[in-house]
Design an enzyme around this catalytic site. Structure first.
Site, mmCIF file in Angstrom:
data_model
loop_
_atom_site.group_PDB
_atom_site.id
_atom_site.type_symbol
_atom_site.label_atom_id
_atom_site.label_comp_id
_atom_site.label_asym_id
_atom_site.label_seq_id
_atom_site.Cartn_x
_atom_site.Cartn_y
_atom_site.Cartn_z
ATOM 1 N N ASP A 54 5.303 -5.503 9.564
ATOM 2 C CA ASP A 54 6.412 -5.117 10.442
ATOM 3 C C ASP A 54 6.447 -5.976 11.706
ATOM 4 O O ASP A 54 7.520 -6.378 12.176
ATOM 5 C CB ASP A 54 6.295 -3.639 10.832
ATOM 6 C CG ASP A 54 6.708 -2.721 9.679
ATOM 7 O OD1 ASP A 54 7.333 -3.214 8.721
ATOM 8 O OD2 ASP A 54 6.397 -1.516 9.752
ATOM 9 N N ARG A 88 0.858 -1.175 0.000
ATOM 10 C CA ARG A 88 0.000 0.000 0.000
ATOM 11 C C ARG A 88 0.891 1.221 0.000
ATOM 12 O O ARG A 88 1.662 1.422 0.937
ATOM 13 C CB ARG A 88 -0.871 -0.060 1.262
ATOM 14 C CG ARG A 88 -1.991 0.911 1.260
ATOM 15 C CD ARG A 88 -2.919 0.631 2.416
ATOM 16 N NE ARG A 88 -2.367 1.058 3.695
ATOM 17 C CZ ARG A 88 -3.099 1.301 4.760
ATOM 18 N NH1 ARG A 88 -4.407 1.126 4.726
ATOM 19 N NH2 ARG A 88 -2.549 1.688 5.883
ATOM 20 N N ASP A 142 1.062 -2.498 12.346
ATOM 21 C CA ASP A 142 1.467 -2.905 10.990
ATOM 22 C C ASP A 142 1.803 -4.406 11.008
ATOM 23 O O ASP A 142 2.806 -4.830 11.599
ATOM 24 C CB ASP A 142 2.689 -2.087 10.557
ATOM 25 C CG ASP A 142 3.017 -2.324 9.088
ATOM 26 O OD1 ASP A 142 3.000 -1.360 8.321
ATOM 27 O OD2 ASP A 142 3.285 -3.493 8.707
ATOM 28 N N THR A 144 -0.569 7.590 -1.314
ATOM 29 C CA THR A 144 -1.870 7.507 -2.015
ATOM 30 C C THR A 144 -2.796 6.478 -1.370
ATOM 31 O O THR A 144 -3.997 6.487 -1.610
ATOM 32 C CB THR A 144 -1.662 7.075 -3.477
ATOM 33 O OG1 THR A 144 -1.121 5.749 -3.474
ATOM 34 C CG2 THR A 144 -0.708 8.001 -4.208
HETATM 35 C C1 PRP Z 1 -0.907 -4.240 4.687
HETATM 36 C C2 PRP Z 1 -1.770 -5.467 4.872
HETATM 37 C C3 PRP Z 1 -2.667 -5.423 3.670
HETATM 38 C C4 PRP Z 1 -2.860 -3.955 3.454
HETATM 39 C C5 PRP Z 1 -4.200 -3.590 4.000
HETATM 40 O O1 PRP Z 1 0.104 -4.502 3.784
HETATM 41 O O2 PRP Z 1 -1.034 -6.654 4.994
HETATM 42 O O3 PRP Z 1 -2.093 -6.030 2.514
HETATM 43 O O4 PRP Z 1 -1.841 -3.272 4.200
HETATM 44 O O5 PRP Z 1 -4.497 -2.277 3.700
HETATM 45 P P1 PRP Z 1 -5.637 -1.871 2.672
HETATM 46 O O6 PRP Z 1 -6.840 -2.728 2.983
HETATM 47 O O7 PRP Z 1 -5.871 -0.426 3.014
HETATM 48 O O8 PRP Z 1 -5.127 -2.068 1.292
HETATM 49 P P2 PRP Z 1 1.240 -3.422 3.442
HETATM 50 O O9 PRP Z 1 0.807 -2.580 2.294
HETATM 51 O O10 PRP Z 1 1.615 -2.710 4.698
HETATM 52 O O11 PRP Z 1 2.412 -4.307 2.907
HETATM 53 P P3 PRP Z 1 3.285 -5.416 3.668
HETATM 54 O O12 PRP Z 1 2.383 -6.608 3.894
HETATM 55 O O13 PRP Z 1 4.350 -5.693 2.681
HETATM 56 O O14 PRP Z 1 3.797 -4.847 4.952
HETATM 57 N N1 URA Z 2 -2.002 -2.507 7.190
HETATM 58 C C1 URA Z 2 -1.616 -2.977 8.400
HETATM 59 O O1 URA Z 2 -0.649 -3.741 8.508
HETATM 60 N N2 URA Z 2 -2.316 -2.593 9.488
HETATM 61 C C2 URA Z 2 -3.381 -1.776 9.408
HETATM 62 O O2 URA Z 2 -3.997 -1.461 10.449
HETATM 63 C C3 URA Z 2 -3.759 -1.304 8.141
HETATM 64 C C4 URA Z 2 -3.059 -1.690 7.043
#
Ligand code: PRP
Ligand code: URA
Length: 209
Positions: free
Chosen positions: A203, A104, A200, A108
């Protein structure tokens, strides 16, 4: 409209409490996500079809049921979806695993695709899309769209925690997809993080940030 199923078994609720707790470190966080995913797999597969085969017990012949129908595929959305794969595979060892890489964009909030590797028969499989967090719904909606473009016609979405907004977005875009969650939380904050949530997920799983 696809159903939204909240898997509120006491064991899932108990483990989710410690997943949420900010004092839970990465090792325990990973273990708990794996355990909850395994428990969720049990419910997510409740509607698998069965067929009878004939077997012989030490005492007699009998007809007994085995799973039939479509084969399964697990599709974690990278990165955080990876945390749910091993727990699911514990119960579904024959499932193939495809990967869709999306992150994400922090500015944006739109999903950006960076990786895709899928079993070549995804059209013949029932896919279980895995992501711990369903926040705005942008990533899950894009991943499902992406899988449809590559031939999938049967999918379920499985998340640990969802925001009501995210569920609405996915249902609007993909009304036929059933959504399974361990909790529907209150809301998104100004940075589109789920509140109370768990922070997160990527993380916390991988100890980054
Ligand atoms: C997080 C999570 C989802 C997304 C959710 O991933 O694991 O994929 O955010 O958010 P949304 O519903 O608003 O799209 P992130 O983009 O942080 O990537 P990562 O898993 O690589 O940390
Ligand atoms: N992605 C995450 O990992 N946590 C949230 O709360 C939202 C998006």
């Amino acid at each position: 409209m696809g159903k939204v199923v909240v898997l509120d078994h006491p064991l899932i609720k108990h483990k989710l409490t410690f997943i949420r707790d900010k004092n839970t470190g990465s090792k325990e966080f990973r273990e708990l996500v794996k355990e909850v995913s395994m428990l969720m797999a049990y419910e997510v597969t409740r509607d698998l079809s069965l067929e009878e085969i004939e077997i012989e017990t030490p005492l007699t012949k009998m007809k007994a049921e085995v799973i039939s129908g479509k084969k399964l595929g697990l599709v974690p959305i990278l990165r955080a979806g990876l945390g749910m794969v091993d727990g699911m595979l514990n119960l579904l060892p024959a499932a193939r695993v495809g990967h869709v890489g999306l992150y994400r964009d922090p500015k944006t909030l739109k999903p950006v695709e960076y990786y895709c590797k899928l079993p070549n028969d995804i059209g013949d499989r029932e896919l279980i899309v895995l992501d711990p967090m369903l926040a705005t719904g942008g990533s899950a909606t894009a991943a499902i769209e992406f899988l449809k473009e590559r031939g999938s016609n049967s999918m379920k979405l499985v998340c640990l925690i969802a925001a009501p907004e995210g569920i609405e977005v996915v249902q609007k875009a993909h009304p036929e997809v059933d959504i399974y969650v361990a909790s529907i939380d209150e809301r998104l904050n100004e940075n589109a993080y789920i509140v109370p949530g768990l922070g997160d997920a990527g993380d916390r799983l991988f100890g980054t940030k």
